[in-house]
Design an enzyme around this catalytic site. Structure first.
Site, PDB file in Angstrom:
ATOM      1  N   LYS B  78       0.928  -1.113  -0.111  1.00  0.00           N
ATOM      2  CA  LYS B  78      -0.233  -0.095   0.068  1.00  0.00           C
ATOM      3  C   LYS B  78       0.932   1.156  -0.097  1.00  0.00           C
ATOM      4  O   LYS B  78       1.798   1.228   0.522  1.00  0.00           O
ATOM      5  CB  LYS B  78      -0.729  -0.003   1.374  1.00  0.00           C
ATOM      6  CG  LYS B  78      -2.006   1.009   1.358  1.00  0.00           C
ATOM      7  CD  LYS B  78      -2.753   1.191   2.420  1.00  0.00           C
ATOM      8  CE  LYS B  78      -4.071   1.885   2.665  1.00  0.00           C
ATOM      9  NZ  LYS B  78      -4.854   1.696   3.700  1.00  0.00           N
ATOM     10  N   SER B 161     -10.177   1.982   2.836  1.00  0.00           N
ATOM     11  CA  SER B 161      -8.880   2.802   2.052  1.00  0.00           C
ATOM     12  C   SER B 161      -7.907   1.804   1.113  1.00  0.00           C
ATOM     13  O   SER B 161      -7.331   2.223   0.196  1.00  0.00           O
ATOM     14  CB  SER B 161      -8.416   3.905   2.682  1.00  0.00           C
ATOM     15  OG  SER B 161      -7.401   3.366   3.512  1.00  0.00           O
ATOM     16  N   SER B 185     -10.217   0.093   6.947  1.00  0.00           N
ATOM     17  CA  SER B 185      -9.558   0.061   5.852  1.00  0.00           C
ATOM     18  C   SER B 185      -8.936  -1.380   5.280  1.00  0.00           C
ATOM     19  O   SER B 185      -8.599  -1.164   4.072  1.00  0.00           O
ATOM     20  CB  SER B 185      -8.619   1.040   5.687  1.00  0.00           C
ATOM     21  OG  SER B 185      -9.430   2.464   5.609  1.00  0.00           O
TER      22      SER B 185
END
Lengths: 95, 493
Positions: B78, B161, B185
């Site tokens: 990420k 997210s 997330s």
């Protein structure tokens, strides 16, 4: 709770975010909706409840106050948008 | 070599150790997959050269008998984890051009154990969002969107997210990915894309080198296609780190060894407050099926009460923005990232932050600034931290009568890009089942459990006692076995 444009402009200045005048109205609406949403917390009885300061049941560790690392001036400055002579460069702050 | 990208981590480790293929071959297959999934807009930065170099080093280690627990496994990171020498953007314009001169502890741990970095993946800007639509790099499309790239009939969100992480793992363009979870997330996008995601107990994974959103809630965790893979990856990510003052100094268990398959006698709490108004009947039905599966495996369902559940979101939307407004003060256009000039230093700050931050990030910083400002601190922030204590007490009480809690991961099925985006509060409601877990610092996990009527995945969430990820994984595998989720997205590498 409803925020007016002047209050939003003041918060934006405190947060150092430039918000164009024509966006203040919409933003005031969004922020007011969020604040009305969180207002439901007033229904919760929190008398004699301690505010949470740490989710983990542990004390902060202590360590000796010693310099154990460092000396990366150039690595640190390498990401600065404008640097000179080992310093960051900003507009003049003091007249 | 598409078949190599279809393997689980456990199968890939097996194949590597039996010399069925090399880490270079496995990585080459994934580099091809990474290119093939470009229509999803999931990878922000591809690092194929670095990946192949790491794979060659991995093969060399294995030849010498020095292979680590994840040696040769290609993963995505990420773009919230700082990676030395590789751009790290947090999906924000304000971090344009930022190349960290250091490596986050979690990614350093993964490389120590032999994992191979394919690239950095998309997310909501500064991890603020539930649909991966707030990224400066554009929205991520779920590989589950009906149709094919170019002719998608609906472009479905992967959740957020960690939407890029979820999309590439589901689309077979990485064996796993790192995620971070501040209010759901990891778990919500895992649920939306039919993969496994774990948010460990607060303090398990070091936050050092991870771009901060809300520090008292943020935790990193693995996103994988199976529970066993999550156990493998979690073990490598965790561990004590003196550089994070909230990192917990305790041994990291061999999570894979916890997967005994035996959940007989375990008490599974079913919180009555999670039956929220407006929840689709198919999610309610899936939840009931989950209870039946665990019962059939010998566990005992018990009804529990978490009375303050309905206040968790409100508390979260004070605590998280407050911490964010403080954490994001560092983006000033002076020390790193993008600068927009101004006549004075204040103007430089205001211009930089006005242009550099997207709308959702600005909203949250402004709310945070407001609730922390003089005269409002007690009414908002202090009140929210007291409610947070209440929420934690609810869980403490519940865990006296159960060992693990079962809930749906999200109250909604995956939606299309553009839906739910007019009203920020509507968007926040997606996180109603995941946020309480962060507020209480507990471990939580989403396991794929079935498909909804629209053919899109649905997940079930397990919540555990602090530092009891082992029970979570064991029960997660029981759900995985019973659900036998074999569906794959229409678009895969």
């Amino acid at each position: 709770m409803s925020l007016d444009k002047a209050t939003v402009a003041k918060i934006a200045h405190l947060a150092r975010i430039k918000v164009p005048d024509d966006e203040l109205e919409d933003l005031a609406g969004d922020l007011s909706r969020i604040l009305s949403f969180v207002e439901q917390l007033n229904e919760v009885d929190t008398k004699d409840v301690a505010p949470m300061t740490s989710v983990a049941a542990q004390k902060l560790r202590r360590r000796k106050d010693e310099v154990t690392d460092g000396g990366y001036r150039d690595a640190v400055l390498s990401n600065g948008p404008e640097t000179a002579e080992g310093f960051y460069v900003v507009p003049k702050v003091v007249e | 070599m598409a078949e190599l990208t279809r393997l689980t981590m456990a199968q890939a480790l097996d194949g590597l150790s039996k010399k069925d293929f090399t880490a270079v071959e496995l990585t080459e297959a994934h580099v091809g997959a990474m290119e093939a999934v470009r229509p999803l807009n999931a990878y922000i930065t591809e690092t194929p050269d670095q990946a192949l170099e790491m794979a060659r080093a991995s093969d060399a280690r294995r030849a010498k008998g020095e292979a680590g627990p994840m040696d040769g496994l290609p993963i995505a990171v990420k773009d919230l984890f700082c990676t030395k020498g590789v751009a790290t953007t947090a999906a924000s314009r304000i971090l344009e051009g930022f190349v960290p001169p250091y490596e986050s502890t979690v990614t350093a741990n993964l490389w120590r154990d032999g994992a191979v970095m394919l690239g950095k993946v998309n997310l909501d800007e500064f991890a603020m969002g539930s649909a991966n639509i707030t990224s400066h790099h554009g929205e991520v499309v779920s590989p589950w969107s009906p149709g094919a790239p170019g002719s998608w009939s609906r472009r479905i969100v992967p959740g957020g997210s960690s939407g890029g992480s979820a999309a590439v793992v589901a689309a077979r363009a990485a064996l796993g990915a790192t995620g971070t979870d501040t209010g759901g997330s990891i778990r919500q996008p895992a649920g939306y894309t039919g993969i496994v995601g774990i948010k460990p107990t607060y303090g398990r994974c070091s936050r050092w080198g991870v771009v901060a959103y809300a520090s008292s809630l943020d935790q990193a965790g693995p996103m994988t296609r199976t529970v066993e893979d999550a156990a493998i990856m979690l073990r490598s990510m965790c561990g004590f780190d003196p550089k994070d003052s909230t990192s917990v100094d305790m041994a990291v268990p061999d999570f894979r060894a916890a997967l005994t398959g035996d959940i007989r006698g375990l008490r599974v709490g079913i919180p009555r407050e999670y039956r929220v108004d407006g929840m689709p009947a198919e999610i309610e039905a899936l939840w009931s099926r989950g209870v039946e599966w665990l019962k059939a495996a010998g566990a005992e369902p018990v009804e529990i009460s978490l009375p303050h559940t309905k206040y968790a979101l409100a508390a979260y939307y004070i605590v998280a923005p407050a911490e964010a407004s403080s954490n994001l003060a560092r983006y000033d256009g002076v020390r790193f990232g993008r600068r927009v000039e101004g006549g004075s230093l204040n103007e430089l700050y205001e211009n930089t932050r006005g242009e550099g931050f997207g709308k959702e990030v600005q909203r949250r910083i402004l709310i945070g600034t407001y609730v922390l400002s003089a005269g409002y601190y007690d009414a908002y922030y202090l009140k929210a931290q007291k409610v947070r204590t209440r929420i934690k007490q609810d869980f403490d009480e519940a865990f006296r009568s159960c060992d693990v809690i079962l809930t749906p991961t999200a109250p909604s099925t995956p939606f299309a890009i553009g839906d739910n985006s007019d009203d920020p509060v509507q968007m926040y409601l997606n996180d109603v089942f995941t946020v309480p877990v962060n507020l209480a610092g507990l471990p939580g996990m989403s396991v794929p459990a079935g498909l909804g009527g629209d053919g899109l995945p649905l997940g079930l969430q397990l919540i555990g006692r602090p530092f009891d990820e082992e029970t979570l994984l064991r029960v997660g595998q029981a759900i995985e076995t019973a659900a036998n989720f074999t569906a794959t997205p229409p678009f895969m590498a």
